[in-house]
Design an enzyme around this catalytic site. Structure first.
Site, mmCIF file in Angstrom:
data_model
loop_
_atom_site.group_PDB
_atom_site.id
_atom_site.type_symbol
_atom_site.label_atom_id
_atom_site.label_comp_id
_atom_site.label_asym_id
_atom_site.label_seq_id
_atom_site.Cartn_x
_atom_site.Cartn_y
_atom_site.Cartn_z
ATOM 1 N N THR A 14 64.723 -30.856 23.365
ATOM 2 C CA THR A 14 64.896 -31.878 24.396
ATOM 3 C C THR A 14 65.860 -32.974 23.950
ATOM 4 O OG1 THR A 14 62.728 -31.475 25.351
ATOM 5 C CG2 THR A 14 63.633 -33.674 25.671
ATOM 6 N N ASP A 67 65.864 -23.922 22.886
ATOM 7 C CA ASP A 67 64.543 -24.479 23.126
ATOM 8 C C ASP A 67 63.694 -23.997 21.956
ATOM 9 O OD1 ASP A 67 62.656 -25.428 25.734
ATOM 10 O OD2 ASP A 67 61.643 -24.301 24.145
ATOM 11 N N SER A 68 62.877 -24.868 21.388
ATOM 12 C CA SER A 68 62.217 -24.478 20.135
ATOM 13 C C SER A 68 61.172 -23.397 20.323
ATOM 14 C CB SER A 68 61.627 -25.696 19.425
ATOM 15 O OG SER A 68 60.465 -26.142 20.061
ATOM 16 N N THR A 99 60.438 -30.173 20.078
ATOM 17 C CA THR A 99 59.142 -30.590 19.546
ATOM 18 C C THR A 99 58.101 -29.464 19.583
ATOM 19 O OG1 THR A 99 58.397 -31.435 21.693
ATOM 20 C CG2 THR A 99 59.492 -32.993 20.215
ATOM 21 N N THR A 175 51.024 -31.334 13.076
ATOM 22 C CA THR A 175 50.842 -30.504 14.256
ATOM 23 C C THR A 175 51.232 -31.306 15.496
ATOM 24 O OG1 THR A 175 49.268 -29.025 15.339
ATOM 25 C CG2 THR A 175 48.380 -31.096 14.579
ATOM 26 N N ARG A 257 41.503 -17.872 12.283
ATOM 27 C CA ARG A 257 41.094 -19.268 12.475
ATOM 28 C C ARG A 257 39.614 -19.280 12.845
ATOM 29 N NH1 ARG A 257 43.858 -21.525 16.613
ATOM 30 N NH2 ARG A 257 43.369 -23.557 15.769
ATOM 31 N N GLN A 289 39.478 -23.880 12.390
ATOM 32 C CA GLN A 289 40.021 -24.391 13.656
ATOM 33 C C GLN A 289 39.986 -25.916 13.698
ATOM 34 O OE1 GLN A 289 37.928 -22.646 16.989
ATOM 35 N NE2 GLN A 289 38.192 -20.575 16.204
HETATM 36 N N1 ASP Z 1 60.719 -27.414 25.092
HETATM 37 C C1 ASP Z 1 61.314 -28.400 24.195
HETATM 38 C C2 ASP Z 1 61.512 -27.729 22.853
HETATM 39 O O1 ASP Z 1 60.579 -27.614 22.101
HETATM 40 C C3 ASP Z 1 60.438 -29.579 24.082
HETATM 41 C C4 ASP Z 1 60.931 -30.710 23.254
HETATM 42 O O2 ASP Z 1 61.902 -30.650 22.526
HETATM 43 O O3 ASP Z 1 60.275 -31.790 23.328
HETATM 44 O O4 ASP Z 1 62.602 -27.307 22.564
#
Ligand code: ASP
Length: 298
Positions: A14, A67-68, A99, A175, A257, A289
């Site tokens: 993002t 996108d991650s 993220t 996390t 887990r 967990q």
């Molecule tokens: N979907 C995005 C990603 O992980 C979310 C972000 O970066 O906040 O690439």
């Protein structure tokens, strides 16, 4: 103060996203090239000279920003290789990342990069950098400040970190906890290594110590085995369900887990399935967990 040199590796997320349809600000966000990221942060930043690059694959071809959710083991190895190749030329490294899977990447890099003597700081943001209310500028600036510690008198934190909102967190303890809060990350089983407020405060007692006899030689792993999977126990799970998971042919290792301090149903059928899998050569790791505490085997 001394000048510092930081290499920034932009992988997507993002932080570098723009609306897919430039005419429609409400169209879905897509990570774009690194140009907008260079427009919003000064260079040098208070004595930190930074150079931004993208990911490249095994053939050295540029990888488009991702996108991650699409990031995995091969990308971790590409990030690792970039850091390894540039290691001597920079004082620290920043990885800009989505993220969603950032905490997986930070954990992987923490194990791929051995005997670090320089900071590797991963960050991203909840809002794209071009947005007025963005958290990208503060997050990116905080990450650059930690990576370019030489220029601002901070201690060197020789490990893989996540800088996000007001905290500096250990990469392999972190996390994602919120899809939308500025504090998107937490490290519930280990205290923050630093705080970003009016001042940047590093907790020197907690950071990885380099032996007094000098650092061991830095090295980077260049292989990962992806024949691994994780799965949670849940109330009502049937022994047959877990048996089929544990007999998957191309999986060698399982991260199971479990409940609480490592507990599982007492059902003998369930335990027999685990014992059979171990006999068949599978490795099973027992993790809890829970967000705090640890497994007590036995
Ligand atoms: N979907 C995005 C990603 O992980 C979310 C972000 O970066 O906040 O690439």
């Amino acid at each position: 103060a001394m000048a510092a040199k930081v290499l920034v590796i932009y992988t997507g997320g993002t932080i570098g996203a723009v609306p897919e349809d430039p005419a429609n600000p409400f169209s879905p966000l897509r990570p774009t090239d690194k140009e907008p990221l260079t427009r919003f942060i000064p260079n040098p930043l208070d004595g930190i000279f930074w150079h931004i690059t993208g990911l490249t694959d095994d053939e050295d071809k540029p990888v488009p920003p991702l996108d991650s959710s699409s990031v995995g083991p091969k990308h971790w190895l590409w990030m690792t290789r970039t850091i390894h190749q540039a290691y001597a030329d920079y004082d620290g490294f920043v990885v800009l990342h989505g993220t969603d899977t950032m905490a997986y990447t930070s954990s992987a890099l923490a194990f791929l990069l051995q005997n670090l003597t320089k900071p590797v700081v991963i960050t991203g943001s909840q809002l794209p950098i071009f947005k007025t209310r963005t958290d990208a500028i503060i997050n990116f600036t905080s990450a650059l400040s930690v990576a370019g510690y030489k220029a601002n008198g901070l201690p060197c934190v020789p490990e893989v970190l996540i800088a996000f909102a007001d905290r500096l967190l250990r990469g392999c303890r972190t996390t994602k906890v919120s899809t939308s809060r500025w504090q998107g990350f937490d490290s519930p089983n280990f205290p923050p290594l630093g705080r970003f407020g009016e001042h940047i405060v590093i907790n020197s007692d907690l950071i990885r110590r380099i032996p007094d006899t000098g650092p061991a030689a830095f090295y980077a792993h260049n292989r990962l085995d992806s024949r691994v999977m994780t799965f949670p126990l849940f109330p009502g799970m049937q022994p047959e369900q877990i048996r089929s998971v544990l007999s998957l042919e191309n999986v060698k290792g399982y991260v199971l887990r479990t409940f609480g301090s490592g507990n599982a149903p007492e059902d003998p059928g369930f335990l027999a399935v685990l014992a059979d899998a171990v006999k068949a050569g599978k490795t099973i790791i027992n993790v809890t967990q829970c967000f705090e505490g640890k497994v007590e085997m036995g």
